[in-house]
Design a protein around this motif. Structure first.
Motif, short mmCIF file in Angstrom:
data_model
loop_
_atom_site.label_atom_id
_atom_site.label_comp_id
_atom_site.label_asym_id
_atom_site.label_seq_id
_atom_site.Cartn_x
_atom_site.Cartn_y
_atom_site.Cartn_z
N GLY A 1 0.81 -1.22 0.00
CA GLY A 1 0.00 0.00 0.00
C GLY A 1 0.83 1.26 0.00
N LEU A 2 0.17 2.36 0.27
CA LEU A 2 0.79 3.68 0.30
C LEU A 2 1.14 3.99 1.74
N ALA A 3 2.43 3.98 2.05
CA ALA A 3 2.89 4.15 3.43
C ALA A 3 3.30 5.59 3.71
N SER A 4 3.05 6.00 4.94
CA SER A 4 3.49 7.31 5.42
C SER A 4 4.97 7.22 5.79
N PRO A 5 5.58 8.37 6.05
CA PRO A 5 6.90 8.33 6.68
C PRO A 5 6.76 7.72 8.08
N ILE A 6 7.87 7.29 8.64
CA ILE A 6 7.88 6.75 10.00
C ILE A 6 8.16 7.90 10.97
N PHE A 7 7.29 8.04 11.95
CA PHE A 7 7.39 9.08 12.96
C PHE A 7 7.84 8.47 14.28
N SER A 8 8.44 9.27 15.14
CA SER A 8 8.75 8.85 16.51
C SER A 8 7.73 9.50 17.43
N SER A 9 7.33 8.76 18.47
CA SER A 9 6.36 9.33 19.41
C SER A 9 6.62 8.81 20.82
N ALA A 10 6.18 9.59 21.77
CA ALA A 10 6.29 9.21 23.17
C ALA A 10 5.32 8.06 23.44
N PRO A 11 5.66 7.20 24.39
CA PRO A 11 4.76 6.09 24.71
C PRO A 11 3.49 6.56 25.40
N VAL A 12 2.45 5.74 25.28
CA VAL A 12 1.20 5.95 26.00
C VAL A 12 1.17 4.90 27.09
N GLY A 13 0.78 5.27 28.28
CA GLY A 13 0.69 4.29 29.36
C GLY A 13 2.03 4.07 30.05
N PRO A 14 2.21 2.88 30.63
CA PRO A 14 3.37 2.64 31.49
C PRO A 14 4.70 2.39 30.76
N SER A 15 4.68 2.16 29.47
CA SER A 15 5.93 1.89 28.75
C SER A 15 6.82 3.13 28.76
N SER A 16 8.12 2.92 28.77
CA SER A 16 9.05 4.05 28.77
C SER A 16 9.81 4.17 27.45
N ARG A 17 9.55 3.27 26.51
CA ARG A 17 10.30 3.25 25.25
C ARG A 17 9.60 4.08 24.18
N THR A 18 10.38 4.84 23.43
CA THR A 18 9.86 5.63 22.32
C THR A 18 9.33 4.70 21.23
N PHE A 19 8.22 5.09 20.63
CA PHE A 19 7.62 4.31 19.55
C PHE A 19 8.04 4.83 18.19
N ALA A 20 8.09 3.94 17.23
CA ALA A 20 8.15 4.28 15.81
C ALA A 20 6.74 4.00 15.29
N ASN A 21 6.15 4.97 14.58
CA ASN A 21 4.78 4.83 14.09
C ASN A 21 4.67 5.24 12.64
N ALA A 22 3.73 4.61 11.95
CA ALA A 22 3.40 4.95 10.56
C ALA A 22 1.99 4.45 10.29
N VAL A 23 1.49 4.79 9.13
CA VAL A 23 0.24 4.20 8.65
C VAL A 23 0.46 3.81 7.19
N THR A 24 -0.37 2.90 6.74
CA THR A 24 -0.37 2.56 5.32
C THR A 24 -1.81 2.42 4.86
N LEU A 25 -2.05 2.79 3.62
CA LEU A 25 -3.36 2.63 2.98
C LEU A 25 -3.28 1.37 2.14
#
Length: 167
Positions: free
Chosen positions: A42-66
């Motif tokens: 599919g059509l993928a977005s760039p990969i973004f970094s984001s702060a964790p939600v909840g108790p995790s302390s590790r930074t996330f890598a996030n993207a979406v794809t159509l």
């Protein structure tokens, strides 16, 4: 010529959110997300970094794809769950560290609800880590519940809030 005529199944488009905050067989979280995007197609977005939600302390890598697919929502959910298992995803603590997390966020059919699956994803309007990548590839996609475009949902989420100053 008595041959059969191939009839193509109608294609649906799904927004699949992809996230990782733990190393896996493909490497660091960004590499896990990249590998999942490749597997989904599919059509993928760039990969973004984001702060964790909840108790995790590790930074996330996030993207979406159509992703265009003839599958109905329950079958598409089964497909993304199979990909998660292939990547080593194990069920566990909510919001904990994970090798890969795939969520069906939206689809071209509007709203869908069945046991175990609700589209649009109930929390996507409040998640910048979904809206920012989605705005990069489909800013005009409308939320079937609110009617707002993705770019407007992101703006509402990220705009500075005014503080009220006394009575």
């Amino acid at each position: 010529m008595g041959g059969r005529v191939a009839v193509s199944q109608p294609s649906r488009v799904y927004v699949v959110a992809v996230g990782s905050n733990r190393r896996g067989r493909h490497g660091a979280p960004r590499a896990e997300v990249a590998a999942a995007l490749e597997r989904l197609g599919g059509l993928a977005s760039p990969i973004f970094s984001s702060a964790p939600v909840g108790p995790s302390s590790r930074t996330f890598a996030n993207a979406v794809t159509l992703v265009a697919s003839p599958l109905d929502p329950p079958a598409m959910l089964a497909r993304v769950k199979a990909i998660e298992r292939a990547f080593g995803r194990r069920t566990g603590r909510r919001w904990g560290a994970r090798v890969i997390d795939l969520d069906l966020v939206l689809w071209s059919g509007g709203a869908w609800s069945s046991p175990g699956l609700t589209i649009p994803h109930p929390a996507f309007r409040d998640r910048g880590f979904v809206l920012a990548p989605l705005a990069a590839v489909a800013p005009a996609w409308r939320d079937p519940v609110t009617g707002r475009r993705v770019r407007h949902l992101l703006a509402r989420l990220t705009r500075p809030r005014r503080r009220r100053m006394g009575p």
